[in-house]
Structures are given as structure tokens and as C-alpha cells.
Design a protein around this motif. Structure first.
Motif, PDB file in Angstrom:
ATOM      1  N   TYR A  92       0.855  -1.181   0.000  1.00 29.94           N
ATOM      2  CA  TYR A  92       0.000   0.000   0.000  1.00 29.94           C
ATOM      3  C   TYR A  92       0.894   1.235   0.000  1.00 29.94           C
ATOM      4  O   TYR A  92       1.476   1.604   1.006  1.00 29.94           O
ATOM      5  N   ASN A  93       1.037   1.865  -1.118  1.00 29.25           N
ATOM      6  CA  ASN A  93       1.834   3.094  -1.274  1.00 29.25           C
ATOM      7  C   ASN A  93       3.254   2.967  -0.737  1.00 29.25           C
ATOM      8  O   ASN A  93       3.812   3.929  -0.208  1.00 29.25           O
ATOM      9  N   GLN A  94       3.803   1.787  -0.790  1.00 30.60           N
ATOM     10  CA  GLN A  94       5.168   1.509  -0.314  1.00 30.60           C
ATOM     11  C   GLN A  94       5.381   2.023   1.114  1.00 30.60           C
ATOM     12  O   GLN A  94       6.389   2.629   1.443  1.00 30.60           O
ATOM     13  N   THR A  95       4.407   1.761   1.954  1.00 32.01           N
ATOM     14  CA  THR A  95       4.474   2.158   3.360  1.00 32.01           C
ATOM     15  C   THR A  95       5.302   1.134   4.114  1.00 32.01           C
ATOM     16  O   THR A  95       5.013  -0.053   4.072  1.00 32.01           O
ATOM     17  N   ARG A  96       6.315   1.601   4.816  1.00 32.75           N
ATOM     18  CA  ARG A  96       7.214   0.694   5.532  1.00 32.75           C
ATOM     19  C   ARG A  96       6.891   0.676   7.021  1.00 32.75           C
ATOM     20  O   ARG A  96       6.930   1.701   7.684  1.00 32.75           O
ATOM     21  N   VAL A  97       6.541  -0.486   7.499  1.00 31.60           N
ATOM     22  CA  VAL A  97       6.353  -0.725   8.928  1.00 31.60           C
ATOM     23  C   VAL A  97       7.125  -2.005   9.220  1.00 31.60           C
ATOM     24  O   VAL A  97       6.880  -3.040   8.595  1.00 31.60           O
ATOM     25  N   PRO A  98       8.073  -1.955  10.152  1.00 30.68           N
ATOM     26  CA  PRO A  98       8.904  -3.135  10.399  1.00 30.68           C
ATOM     27  C   PRO A  98       8.113  -4.330  10.938  1.00 30.68           C
ATOM     28  O   PRO A  98       7.138  -4.172  11.657  1.00 30.68           O
ATOM     29  N   LYS A  99       8.584  -5.482  10.571  1.00 33.11           N
ATOM     30  CA  LYS A  99       7.954  -6.739  10.996  1.00 33.11           C
ATOM     31  C   LYS A  99       7.862  -6.824  12.516  1.00 33.11           C
ATOM     32  O   LYS A  99       6.860  -7.305  13.050  1.00 33.11           O
ATOM     33  N   LYS A 100       8.878  -6.315  13.218  1.00 29.87           N
ATOM     34  CA  LYS A 100       8.882  -6.402  14.686  1.00 29.87           C
ATOM     35  C   LYS A 100       7.677  -5.689  15.306  1.00 29.87           C
ATOM     36  O   LYS A 100       7.185  -6.102  16.353  1.00 29.87           O
ATOM     37  N   HIS A 101       7.196  -4.646  14.649  1.00 25.54           N
ATOM     38  CA  HIS A 101       6.008  -3.935  15.148  1.00 25.54           C
ATOM     39  C   HIS A 101       4.802  -4.873  15.135  1.00 25.54           C
ATOM     40  O   HIS A 101       4.068  -4.966  16.118  1.00 25.54           O
ATOM     41  N   TYR A 102       4.604  -5.541  14.026  1.00 31.70           N
ATOM     42  CA  TYR A 102       3.457  -6.459  13.914  1.00 31.70           C
ATOM     43  C   TYR A 102       3.630  -7.675  14.822  1.00 31.70           C
ATOM     44  O   TYR A 102       2.668  -8.140  15.422  1.00 31.70           O
ATOM     45  N   LYS A 103       4.855  -8.155  14.936  1.00 32.86           N
ATOM     46  CA  LYS A 103       5.096  -9.312  15.798  1.00 32.86           C
ATOM     47  C   LYS A 103       4.776  -8.954  17.250  1.00 32.86           C
ATOM     48  O   LYS A 103       4.164  -9.746  17.971  1.00 32.86           O
ATOM     49  N   LYS A 104       5.143  -7.746  17.657  1.00 34.92           N
ATOM     50  CA  LYS A 104       4.849  -7.289  19.021  1.00 34.92           C
ATOM     51  C   LYS A 104       3.338  -7.251  19.249  1.00 34.92           C
ATOM     52  O   LYS A 104       2.842  -7.680  20.297  1.00 34.92           O
ATOM     53  N   LEU A 105       2.595  -6.741  18.267  1.00 35.32           N
ATOM     54  CA  LEU A 105       1.137  -6.682  18.399  1.00 35.32           C
ATOM     55  C   LEU A 105       0.505  -8.068  18.400  1.00 35.32           C
ATOM     56  O   LEU A 105      -0.433  -8.330  19.158  1.00 35.32           O
ATOM     57  N   LEU A 106       1.021  -8.936  17.552  1.00 36.99           N
ATOM     58  CA  LEU A 106       0.452 -10.283  17.460  1.00 36.99           C
ATOM     59  C   LEU A 106       0.708 -11.120  18.720  1.00 36.99           C
ATOM     60  O   LEU A 106      -0.062 -12.034  19.018  1.00 36.99           O
ATOM     61  N   THR A 107       1.762 -10.789  19.453  1.00 34.48           N
ATOM     62  CA  THR A 107       2.071 -11.551  20.668  1.00 34.48           C
ATOM     63  C   THR A 107       1.600 -10.852  21.930  1.00 34.48           C
ATOM     64  O   THR A 107       1.818 -11.348  23.031  1.00 34.48           O
ATOM     65  N   LYS A 108       0.928  -9.728  21.781  1.00 35.39           N
ATOM     66  CA  LYS A 108       0.409  -8.979  22.924  1.00 35.39           C
ATOM     67  C   LYS A 108      -0.724  -9.779  23.566  1.00 35.39           C
ATOM     68  O   LYS A 108      -1.579 -10.318  22.858  1.00 35.39           O
ATOM     69  N   PRO A 109      -0.740  -9.846  24.891  1.00 38.89           N
ATOM     70  CA  PRO A 109      -1.837 -10.560  25.554  1.00 38.89           C
ATOM     71  C   PRO A 109      -3.194  -9.954  25.186  1.00 38.89           C
ATOM     72  O   PRO A 109      -3.330  -8.733  25.072  1.00 38.89           O
ATOM     73  N   ILE A 110      -4.169 -10.779  25.004  1.00 37.87           N
ATOM     74  CA  ILE A 110      -5.494 -10.333  24.576  1.00 37.87           C
ATOM     75  C   ILE A 110      -6.092  -9.345  25.573  1.00 37.87           C
ATOM     76  O   ILE A 110      -6.830  -8.437  25.184  1.00 37.87           O
ATOM     77  N   GLU A 111      -5.740  -9.487  26.850  1.00 33.03           N
ATOM     78  CA  GLU A 111      -6.261  -8.588  27.873  1.00 33.03           C
ATOM     79  C   GLU A 111      -5.844  -7.138  27.595  1.00 33.03           C
ATOM     80  O   GLU A 111      -6.605  -6.207  27.804  1.00 33.03           O
ATOM     81  N   GLU A 112      -4.576  -6.960  27.119  1.00 34.30           N
ATOM     82  CA  GLU A 112      -4.094  -5.616  26.807  1.00 34.30           C
ATOM     83  C   GLU A 112      -4.863  -5.028  25.635  1.00 34.30           C
ATOM     84  O   GLU A 112      -5.205  -3.850  25.637  1.00 34.30           O
ATOM     85  N   ILE A 141      -7.880  -5.802  24.714  1.00 39.29           N
ATOM     86  CA  ILE A 141      -9.239  -5.528  25.167  1.00 39.29           C
ATOM     87  C   ILE A 141      -9.265  -4.261  26.008  1.00 39.29           C
ATOM     88  O   ILE A 141     -10.155  -3.435  25.874  1.00 39.29           O
ATOM     89  N   SER A 142      -8.255  -4.079  26.857  1.00 38.87           N
ATOM     90  CA  SER A 142      -8.236  -2.887  27.707  1.00 38.87           C
ATOM     91  C   SER A 142      -8.126  -1.617  26.864  1.00 38.87           C
ATOM     92  O   SER A 142      -8.710  -0.591  27.205  1.00 38.87           O
ATOM     93  N   ASP A 143      -7.386  -1.673  25.752  1.00 42.36           N
ATOM     94  CA  ASP A 143      -7.315  -0.524  24.844  1.00 42.36           C
ATOM     95  C   ASP A 143      -8.692  -0.214  24.270  1.00 42.36           C
ATOM     96  O   ASP A 143      -9.107   0.938  24.194  1.00 42.36           O
ATOM     97  N   SER A 144      -9.401  -1.243  23.878  1.00 41.08           N
ATOM     98  CA  SER A 144     -10.736  -1.069  23.302  1.00 41.08           C
ATOM     99  C   SER A 144     -11.712  -0.530  24.348  1.00 41.08           C
ATOM    100  O   SER A 144     -12.502   0.365  24.062  1.00 41.08           O
ATOM    101  N   VAL A 145     -11.642  -1.063  25.543  1.00 40.11           N
ATOM    102  CA  VAL A 145     -12.510  -0.604  26.630  1.00 40.11           C
ATOM    103  C   VAL A 145     -12.212   0.862  26.938  1.00 40.11           C
ATOM    104  O   VAL A 145     -13.126   1.667  27.133  1.00 40.11           O
ATOM    105  N   SER A 146     -10.945   1.210  26.949  1.00 40.05           N
ATOM    106  CA  SER A 146     -10.540   2.584  27.209  1.00 40.05           C
ATOM    107  C   SER A 146     -11.152   3.542  26.190  1.00 40.05           C
ATOM    108  O   SER A 146     -11.713   4.576  26.557  1.00 40.05           O
ATOM    109  N   ILE A 147     -11.070   3.201  24.919  1.00 38.00           N
ATOM    110  CA  ILE A 147     -11.644   4.045  23.871  1.00 38.00           C
ATOM    111  C   ILE A 147     -13.157   4.146  24.039  1.00 38.00           C
ATOM    112  O   ILE A 147     -13.735   5.227  23.883  1.00 38.00           O
ATOM    113  N   ASN A 148     -13.806   3.057  24.372  1.00 39.22           N
ATOM    114  CA  ASN A 148     -15.261   3.092  24.579  1.00 39.22           C
ATOM    115  C   ASN A 148     -15.643   3.976  25.764  1.00 39.22           C
ATOM    116  O   ASN A 148     -16.635   4.703  25.703  1.00 39.22           O
TER     117      ASN A 148
END
Length: 133
Positions: free
Chosen positions: A27-47, A49-56
């Protein structure tokens, strides 16, 4: 017929992160390092969910404040000033009430803002930084 999602969900976390990095780059040659996505993918689900609850909850507060502001802007602003200064309206002194009235009048003339200019500047600076987009 199998699609990419069917293949994707069987990948390891590392390969998922790499795949997402590749899709993002497509997508438009947008660079986001793999480590960023890996960090998000391994984040505990509780964290996550807490982000989503916070926004709500922020949205609930926002809608409540917006309703109060629409009902009576003057009282809304004066209540926020009282809250910020620790003044309890049920025990307000005459001179404090007068100060509230005059402060609001100055705000109407465009002389004062409810939000500290430094807070606005920080938000704008952070919002305009490419790192966060």
C-alpha cells in the motif's frame, strides 16, 4: 476455494508479521517493520481488550460532555473551571462566582481558551508526526 486468510491463519507469528509487513508495503510503499506487527500479534489479549474498553469509555465521557455542552455552554464551561480549580459549586463564595462569570465573558470574546495552549500544541505536534501515522 481457499483464500489468503485461510493460509494466513495457519502461519507462525513470525511469518504472519512478515506477511503483514509485505501487505503494508504494497500500500503506497508504506514501511512498517515486521517487529512492530510481531509485538502486536504476541500482545496478551487482555491488553488489546483494555485498549478497546478505554476508547469506549472515553467515547462515553465525550458524548456525555458534548450533551452537557449543548444544553448550556456557559454552565458547562463554568463547571469545568470549578472542577479544574477544586471549587465546589454548592459552597461557592460570591467573589468566586463573580470570577466565573467574568471568566466566561472573556472566553466569549475569544480572549481565553478552555484548553491550555501547550496541551493543544503537544497534541498537534504528536498528531502530525509521521511515526504515529
Amino acid at each position: 476455494m481457499r483464500n489468503y486468510y485461510d493460509e494466513f491463519k495457519s502461519l507462525t507469528t513470525d511469518k504472519m508479521a512478515q506477511s503483514i509487513e509485505n501487505m503494508t508495503f504494497a500500500y503506497n510503499q508504506t514501511r512498517v517493520p515486521k517487529k512492530h506487527y510481531k509485538k502486536l500479534l504476541t500482545k496478551p489479549i487482555e491488553e488489546l481488550i483494555s485498549d478497546s474498553v478505554s476508547i469506549n469509555l472515553i467515547n462515553t465521557y465525550f458524548q456525555t460532555l458534548q450533551t452537557l455542552q449543548k444544553e448550556n455552554k456557559k454552565w458547562f464551561v463554568q463547571a469545568l473551571i470549578c472542577l479544574e480549580l477544586g471549587i465546589k459549586p454548592n459552597s461557592i463564595k460570591g467573589y468566586e462566582h463573580q470570577a466565573l462569570e467574568l471568566t466566561y465573558e472573556h472566553m466569549i470574546d475569544g480572549k481565553l481558551s478552555l484548553i491550555n495552549p501547550q496541551i493543544l500544541a503537544t497534541f498537534k505536534e504528536t498528531n502530525e508526526t509521521d511515526i504515529y501515522k
